[in-house]
Design a protein around this motif. Structure first.
Motif, PDB file in Angstrom:
ATOM      1  N   TRP A 287       0.833  -1.208   0.000  1.00 14.24           N
ATOM      2  CA  TRP A 287       0.000   0.000   0.000  1.00 14.24           C
ATOM      3  C   TRP A 287       0.862   1.250   0.000  1.00 14.24           C
ATOM      4  O   TRP A 287       0.612   2.194  -0.749  1.00 14.24           O
ATOM      5  CB  TRP A 287      -0.914  -0.026   1.216  1.00 14.24           C
ATOM      6  CG  TRP A 287      -1.764   1.199   1.352  1.00 14.24           C
ATOM      7  CD1 TRP A 287      -2.827   1.570   0.575  1.00 14.24           C
ATOM      8  CD2 TRP A 287      -1.616   2.241   2.339  1.00 14.24           C
ATOM      9  NE1 TRP A 287      -3.356   2.766   1.013  1.00 14.24           N
ATOM     10  CE2 TRP A 287      -2.631   3.197   2.089  1.00 14.24           C
ATOM     11  CE3 TRP A 287      -0.738   2.447   3.391  1.00 14.24           C
ATOM     12  CZ2 TRP A 287      -2.774   4.334   2.865  1.00 14.24           C
ATOM     13  CZ3 TRP A 287      -0.868   3.582   4.171  1.00 14.24           C
ATOM     14  CH2 TRP A 287      -1.887   4.518   3.909  1.00 14.24           C
ATOM     15  N   ARG A 290       2.416   1.705  -3.446  1.00 16.81           N
ATOM     16  CA  ARG A 290       1.496   2.295  -4.428  1.00 16.81           C
ATOM     17  C   ARG A 290       1.339   3.797  -4.191  1.00 16.81           C
ATOM     18  O   ARG A 290       1.289   4.586  -5.149  1.00 16.81           O
ATOM     19  CB  ARG A 290       0.134   1.598  -4.359  1.00 16.81           C
ATOM     20  CG  ARG A 290       0.139   0.205  -4.985  1.00 16.81           C
ATOM     21  CD  ARG A 290      -1.276  -0.269  -5.246  1.00 16.81           C
ATOM     22  NE  ARG A 290      -2.030  -0.417  -3.994  1.00 16.81           N
ATOM     23  CZ  ARG A 290      -2.099  -1.536  -3.309  1.00 16.81           C
ATOM     24  NH1 ARG A 290      -1.449  -2.623  -3.734  1.00 16.81           N
ATOM     25  NH2 ARG A 290      -2.800  -1.607  -2.194  1.00 16.81           N
ATOM     26  N   LYS A 294       2.315   6.832  -6.862  1.00 12.22           N
ATOM     27  CA  LYS A 294       1.407   7.889  -7.287  1.00 12.22           C
ATOM     28  C   LYS A 294       1.961   9.274  -6.984  1.00 12.22           C
ATOM     29  O   LYS A 294       1.693  10.236  -7.703  1.00 12.22           O
ATOM     30  CB  LYS A 294       0.043   7.707  -6.606  1.00 12.22           C
ATOM     31  CG  LYS A 294      -0.712   6.460  -7.043  1.00 12.22           C
ATOM     32  CD  LYS A 294      -2.015   6.333  -6.275  1.00 12.22           C
ATOM     33  CE  LYS A 294      -2.782   5.066  -6.707  1.00 12.22           C
ATOM     34  NZ  LYS A 294      -4.043   4.918  -5.946  1.00 12.22           N
TER      35      LYS A 294
END
Length: 297
Positions: A287, A290, A294
């Protein structure tokens, strides 16, 4: 024709695959055996064949195994693992940040820290235990010299879960955390941090909003190492914990007295806890990875 050539197995593929399968069986076979035998029925024994399938031995485990308080040992191991994790993460990150610059005596400090990895664990445990017993002798001598008889009578020992045992575990977990942070910062791009400073961020703001998110997955990994290494540690704990025992020490002692599959049920519970910690860690690291992907252009 080209597809057929690319799909063809090399001559050594199947022998190597067989060796790899044997390696996997050697690594995980005992764990799977204990897992299966822990679900035996009331008439089950310590070996195959399996006699029924039930949760009987888990219920027996919950009731207690003789005079051993499994619940208390379980809570002690969880507490110690959590504290070791916190110290390992904090000290490893701080050391990684410090070693980004050349430090006077840094090489000696690094080698002293990593040296505990190659020292026999039982020797480390004996040394820490002896050190705290010397502290006990010094404290008792000082109290006797001051005439503090009441304090002297109530004084037990400095050996304990959050003192000597914590130190013993940190000698095992900190070198791993330090090596991970060195690898992370060796490939860390300082341009992001410098950009934040150019925009007016304070050192703390640059660390909190730029550096920490970028190294977040690695920090989570260090936490997993800290907990799992502490959770099943025996040798470094055995001579340094004092009057109480962690769950691995209780499990080791029960192997010579418990002759029912309840011992397998205990092994299954400890293994499930380890897998849960690893699963949560991997999920959190993914998590964070990611989010990091981004955030970066």
């Amino acid at each position: 024709m080209q597809a057929r050539v690319s799909d063809a197995r090399a001559p050594g593929f199947w022998p190597l695959a067989f060796v790899f399968a044997l390696f996997v069986l050697f690594m995980y076979g005992p764990m799977l055996t204990i897992f299966v035998l822990s679900f035996q029925g009331p008439e089950g024994g310590l070996t195959f064949p399996l006699r029924g399938v039930s949760l009987h031995w888990f219920h027996k485990l919950a009731e207690g195994l003789g005079t051993v308080d499994i619940g208390a040992a379980f809570r002690r191991s969880l507490l110690l693992g959590a504290v070791v994790t916190a110290f390992t993460v904090a000290l490893s990150v701080l050391a990684g940040l410090a070693f980004r610059k050349r430090l006077r005596g840094g090489n000696a400090l690094f080698y002293v820290t990593v040296a505990s990895l190659i020292m026999p664990s039982i020797i480390v445990s004996l040394g820490i235990g002896l050190q705290f017993r010397l502290i006990d002798s010094g404290v008792k001598s000082a109290l006797a010299a001051m005439g503090a008889e009441g304090l002297l009578e109530n004084y037990g020992t400095a050996l304990g879960l959050m003192t000597s045992a914590l130190g013993a575990h940190l000698t095992w977990t900190l070198p791993f955390g330090l090596l991970i942070m060195f690898a992370v910062f060796n490939r860390f791009n300082p341009a992001y941090e410098e950009a934040a400073r150019d925009l007016g961020a304070t050192p703390w703001q640059a660390f909190r909003h730029v550096v920490l998110p970028l190294i977040g997955p690695s920090v989570v990994g260090i936490g997993m190492f800290g907990f799992t290494l502490s959770w099943d540690e025996i040798a470094r704990t055995s001579q340094a914990i004092g009057d109480v025992n962690t769950l691995p020490l209780e499990l080791q002692g029960l192997t010579s007295t418990v002759t029912t599959p309840a011992i397998y049920a205990l092994g299954t519970v400890t293994t499930v806890v380890s897998f849960l910690v690893m699963g949560v860690t991997v999920g959190l690291a993914m998590w964070l990875g990611r989010r990091q992907g981004k955030a970066l252009p």
